[in-house]
Design an enzyme around this catalytic site. Structure first.
Site, mmCIF file in Angstrom:
data_model
loop_
_atom_site.group_PDB
_atom_site.id
_atom_site.type_symbol
_atom_site.label_atom_id
_atom_site.label_comp_id
_atom_site.label_asym_id
_atom_site.label_seq_id
_atom_site.Cartn_x
_atom_site.Cartn_y
_atom_site.Cartn_z
ATOM 1 N N GLY B 131 58.691 57.572 -72.848
ATOM 2 C CA GLY B 131 57.758 58.480 -73.506
ATOM 3 C C GLY B 131 57.925 58.310 -74.996
ATOM 4 O O GLY B 131 57.345 57.401 -75.612
ATOM 5 N N GLU B 363 51.412 62.723 -78.088
ATOM 6 C CA GLU B 363 51.171 61.863 -79.274
ATOM 7 C C GLU B 363 52.291 62.021 -80.299
ATOM 8 O O GLU B 363 52.042 62.167 -81.497
ATOM 9 C CB GLU B 363 49.777 62.130 -79.866
ATOM 10 C CG GLU B 363 48.700 61.618 -78.917
ATOM 11 C CD GLU B 363 47.355 61.399 -79.567
ATOM 12 O OE1 GLU B 363 47.302 61.116 -80.785
ATOM 13 O OE2 GLU B 363 46.355 61.496 -78.850
#
Lengths: 249, 379
Positions: B131, B363
């Site tokens: 991630g 993000e």
């Protein structure tokens, strides 16, 4: 065929109105201006008519009477889809002056169909459309809630007390439109906003009209008095208040 | 210095506001409850040109500046962040990446339909075990001469099922670590792609989040963006711009919550007077407003720097970090001001609070932004 939509530049409908110290005008500071809601619906219907397959409408113009501050409102109309815009450079003092100035523009530009909102949401005068038609000698119909083209005629529906009336009129013609003429106003697209940059907005000198009326003063409605809550069991108190304070019984 | 918006920027803000307040608001609670994808709203977003508003008109985009994009994202996010995330991913990750780094052929073939909203894009970086640590890509793009063979799994992909075009980050040369990574443009309909079930999320429930699996997917060589090994740089550069979108989304969640809290505080009475007359509530509102103004200024500064073609990476990290943190705070306070009503769906603020949480995570988590900002300070 050329179509004109008359645009009034009005304060956003949520604006809290304040008067100038002499009460003769509205304090315009900090107001957000928008296209008069009925005029915006008229523009939407005009665009729908132009976009209909085989439409005979070549061009949609918008026009407004006012100072340079209203140009953003006209540019929004261009972004929504009008082809060109006219601003008649005058701070009008009453509806008659607006109508006379618009009439001069129409005579110079010769429009076949004119759409006006039934009233403006600021002063609610509901006069310009009728006065304009009269000055031009155009057939006019008020309270129009549906408008379609049928060759060189216009088929329309107007709202009447307790029902509707279907009419047909020939051109040139002026419609005073109300709610129902289009479902909801259009939102300008990014492409519309981009193309509005290059669409013509012509400033026209005023024709020398003069107002027929002068405002002596304005008054805001008196503030609503506080609401008295009376216990449902206490009917005698309710009667006393209605009798002694409200003085309605 | 000039803090005035242009007439055009205001027109774009108003268009976004009208769309949000008129259309999105109608069914936002039902879509959230049922995790229903906003199909019709996305169609309208495309018609209005918001899905490609930042793209050069030469490639069918709206040609608007990033400041306008911040204003539009804020207005849409005030009402529905599930819709604004679709807009953000398409604009500031997929379209921006293609416009900035794609070849002319790639732009003509892939950017145009994305800019018009005929297709939606997705950006496939996160993996089950990669991630924040984006260098540890396990998805592989094996070089087979005239094509790549793509294998692996991507996680948490916004627009995962509805996208027509994927930008996939994958490892081609594991020995080169992050310098061996590539970004490939992949057609969603390519054989070998399967999409996992819709993720049942805490917030942003009507956006379309899925895992995407690649099993021997053949990708033509011409679909690689940039030189061999450019993928990691591509992803980082693209995410710099993406952060402005998510920062503006967080800003919108916060300012939407404040608008609702102010309205409620003026209407609701307690102890014989409106909540707004109680200093405990009025001061909360003041604090919320100051934080929102700070976040807005950070977002607009990052956007302005980007529009001026000046470095904006740190500014966008600051905007994203701060806006996400205050979005969580402000939406939580909005629920508090609403009391019990804030805890039920009808008043919207509990949803804004659930949605705000994600802005601290996706993000680039808040902690990743802290790394970016502190490394720049300490270099």
């Amino acid at each position: 065929m050329k179509l004109l939509v008359c645009i009034s530049n009005v304060p956003d409908t949520t604006t809290k109105i304040k008067l100038s110290p002499d009460n003769k005008s509205v304090d315009l500071s900090g107001i957000q201006w928008v296209i008069n809601p009925w005029d915006e619906l008229a523009l939407t219907r005009a665009l729908e008519l132009k976009e209909t397959a085989g439409s005979s409408i070549e061009k949609i113009s918008v026009a407004s009477v006012g100072t340079a501050e209203l140009e953003p409102t006209l540019r929004k109309a261009l972004a929504i889809g009008a082809d060109d815009a006219f601003r008649i450079d005058l701070n009008p003092q009453d509806a008659y002056q607006v109508a006379e100035e618009l009439a001069a523009l129409v005579k110079a530009q010769s429009f076949d169909i004119i759409l006006c909102g039934i009233e403006s949401s600021d002063y609610n005068g509901a006069m310009v459309g009728g006065m304009l038609a009269e000055q031009l000698g155009y057939t006019s119909v008020s309270s129009v809630s549906s408008l379609n083209l049928d060759g060189s005629n216009v088929k329309l529906t107007r709202e009447i007390d307790g029902g509707k009336q279907n009419l047909t009129v020939s051109l040139p013609f002026l419609a005073i439109v109300q709610k129902g003429i289009a479902i909801e106003p259009r939102i300008p697209s990014m492409r519309g906003i981009m193309t509005a940059r290059t669409k013509p907005l012509t400033v026209v000198a005023a024709s020398g009209s003069s107002a027929l009326t002068a405002v002596v003063g304005n008054a805001l409605p008196t503030a609503k008095s506080a609401c008295h809550m009376v216990d449902a069991e206490n009917v005698s108190e309710l009667v006393r208040l209605l009798h002694e304070e409200a003085k309605v019984i | 210095m000039n803090f005035e918006f242009t007439e055009e920027q205001l027109m774009i803000r108003d268009a976004a506001r009208d769309f949000a307040q008129r259309d999105l608001i109608k069914d936002v609670i039902e879509r959230d409850a049922g995790s229903i994808y906003p199909t019709e709203h996305v169609k309208k977003l495309a018609e209005l040109g918001f899905l490609g508003m930042l793209v050069d008109p030469a490639y069918d985009g709206g040609g608007m500046d990033t400041v306008s994009y911040v204003l539009a994202m804020e207005e849409i996010s005030k009402v529905d962040a599930s819709v604004s995330v679709i807009m953000s991913v398409n604009n500031s990750l997929v379209c921006y990446g293609l416009q900035e780094f794609g070849s002319e052929d790639q732009k003509n073939k892939y950017l145009r339909p994305l800019a018009k909203g005929d297709k939606i894009g997705a950006f496939l970086l996160s993996e089950p075990e990669a991630g924040s640590d984006a260098t540890s890509q396990r998805t592989t793009a094996e070089d087979k001469g005239d094509h790549y063979l793509l294998n692996g799994t991507k996680n948490w992909i916004t627009n995962g099922n509805t996208a027509g075009t994927y930008l996939v980050i994958a490892q081609t040369h594991p020995e080169k670590k992050h310098k061996g990574i590539n970004c490939l443009i992949v057609d969603r309909n390519s054989p070998g792609i399967s999409v996992g079930p819709h993720e049942d999320k805490m917030g942003m429930r009507s956006s379309d989040t899925h895992s995407v699996m690649f099993n021997d997917v053949i990708v033509p060589k011409e679909n690689r963006i940039g030189e061999d090994g450019f993928g990691f740089t591509f992803a980082m550069k693209t995410l710099e711009g993406g952060r402005i979108g998510i920062a503006s989304q967080a800003l919108g969640l916060a300012s939407g919550a404040l608008e609702r809290a102010v309205k409620y505080a003026k209407e609701r009475k307690a102890f014989g007077t409106e909540l707004s007359n109680h200093q405990a509530i009025a001061f909360k509102l003041a604090d919320m407003a100051v934080k929102i103004e700070n976040a807005r200024n950070l977002c607009l500064k990052a956007a302005w720097l980007k529009d001026q073609h000046k470095p904006y990476g740190i500014a966008s990290s600051m905007a994203k970090y701060y806006a996400a943190e205050i979005a969580m705070e402000v939406t939580t306070q909005a629920v508090q001001i609403h009391g019990g009503y804030g805890y039920v769906k009808e008043y919207h603020v509990e949803r804004l609070m659930r949605e705000a949480k994600l802005t601290q995570i996706y993000e680039g988590t808040s902690e990743i932004q802290q790394i970016v900002i502190s490394r720049d300070l300490l270099k």
